[in-house]
Design a protein around this motif. Structure first.
Motif, short mmCIF file in Angstrom:
data_model
loop_
_atom_site.label_atom_id
_atom_site.label_comp_id
_atom_site.label_asym_id
_atom_site.label_seq_id
_atom_site.Cartn_x
_atom_site.Cartn_y
_atom_site.Cartn_z
N GLU A 90 26.71 41.50 50.75
CA GLU A 90 28.06 41.12 50.36
C GLU A 90 28.11 40.97 48.84
O GLU A 90 27.21 40.42 48.23
CB GLU A 90 28.43 39.79 51.03
CG GLU A 90 29.83 39.31 50.72
CD GLU A 90 30.19 38.04 51.45
OE1 GLU A 90 31.30 37.51 51.21
OE2 GLU A 90 29.35 37.55 52.24
N THR A 138 30.79 48.25 52.72
CA THR A 138 29.99 47.09 53.09
C THR A 138 30.45 46.55 54.44
O THR A 138 31.58 46.81 54.88
CB THR A 138 30.11 45.99 52.04
OG1 THR A 138 31.47 45.50 52.02
CG2 THR A 138 29.74 46.51 50.65
N THR A 164 28.35 43.74 46.91
CA THR A 164 28.07 45.07 46.36
C THR A 164 29.40 45.75 46.02
O THR A 164 30.34 45.73 46.81
CB THR A 164 27.30 45.93 47.36
OG1 THR A 164 26.05 45.31 47.66
CG2 THR A 164 27.05 47.32 46.80
#
Length: 295
Positions: free
Chosen positions: A178, A62, A180
């Protein structure tokens, strides 16, 4: 029943559904014939960020820095009907996030292999260009899960309400949101009883669901599963050659107490492993490699 195959009367269903650690899936390592091309696929189509490019690996995750995927050079092509990856699963924070990435995938013409409602989650399925299975899902509110008194969490396989998921999207998809995480990993194995015993007694996962005699699902904490395992590639299969295309290792995170507990259990059972600072490397009964790291 799977949990009764050891001949141990204490290993009843209420016992085996209880986790004894808080270990969770963290990331996946894949061997790829073309790691650079595969890294590009995950950036362009999956919204991953290239976090690091080393001589031996592409590290993706991410935009906030959470590592989800590491890609290494494979030595040989994938062998058929071996133990290893069925799919890895990215857990998104919300249904709206699932709707946004579904719309994005459809607009880009990325082929999906499935879209299911599992009762506790809604999930999309696809394959990357080298045949690695991917699930992208969002959990439903826990209040609607079918949680049974004995600790099992029943799942279903029904068509996903794709229109409802698309309608839930609020923003256009750009990057993995954000929050994940690597929600779970699902493996082809050769023996469900051995898999259950290893991941329950050594890693401390609890059994959450059994799909006939074909698959099982295990987890710690409040999850419906961190691990799936199935016999769909055959019984008594083993992993392919080391370095071959496909799953290189699954990565699990443990707190310091659970890390010490797992190491002690491995020593008690005489189970082979390699230890590095804050990491244990070993293989499961099907020969699939996993890394346990201190979070």
């Amino acid at each position: 029943m799977l949990w009764g195959q050891k001949g141990d009367d204490t290993m009843n269903i209420e016992t085996v559904t209880q986790a004894s650690t808080a270990i969770e899936t963290s990331a996946v390592q894949l061997n790829a014939m073309n790691p650079e091309k595969l890294a590009n696929f995950y950036q362009v189509n999956m919204g991953m960020t290239l976090l690091e490019q080393r001589d031996d690996a592409f590290v993706l995750g991410t935009a906030t820095g959470r590592v989800l995927l590491e890609l290494y050079q494979a030595d040989s092509y994938k062998e058929a009907n071996k133990a290893g990856l069925y799919h890895f699963a990215l857990l998104l924070p919300s249904r709206a996030d699932l709707g946004a990435i579904l719309r994005y995938l459809l607009e880009r013409g990325v082929e999906l292999t499935g879209a299911s409602d599992h009762g506790y989650s809604e999930a999309l399925y696809l394959d990357d260009p080298e045949g690695n299975g991917i699930e992208i899902y969002a959990d439903k509110d826990r209040s609607v899960w079918d949680i049974q008194d004995n600790g099992l969490i029943a799942g279903v396989v029904e068509p996903m309400d794709a229109e409802g998921v698309l309608a839930s999207a609020q923003d256009a998809f750009a990057d993995l949101p954000e929050g994940t995480v690597m929600g779970h990993i699902h493996l082809h194995v050769g023996d469900l009883a051995q898999t259950l015993a290893f991941y329950h007694e050594i890693l401390g996962l609890g059994l959450k669901y059994v799909m006939g005699q074909q698959a099982l699902f295990m987890a710690t904490g409040a999850s419906h599963h961190h691990l799936g395992a199935n016999l769909w590639n055959g019984v008594d299969i083993k992993a392919g050659a080391e370095g071959s295309q496909g799953l290189r290792a699954s990565i699990w995170q443990a707190n310091a107490e659970d890390f010490a507990r797992i190491k002690a259990r491995l020593d008690e059972e005489g189970y082979a492993y390699q230890e590095e600072p804050k990491q244990i490397a070993l293989v499961d009964p099907a020969g699939t490699r996993l890394l346990i790291q201190v979070a």
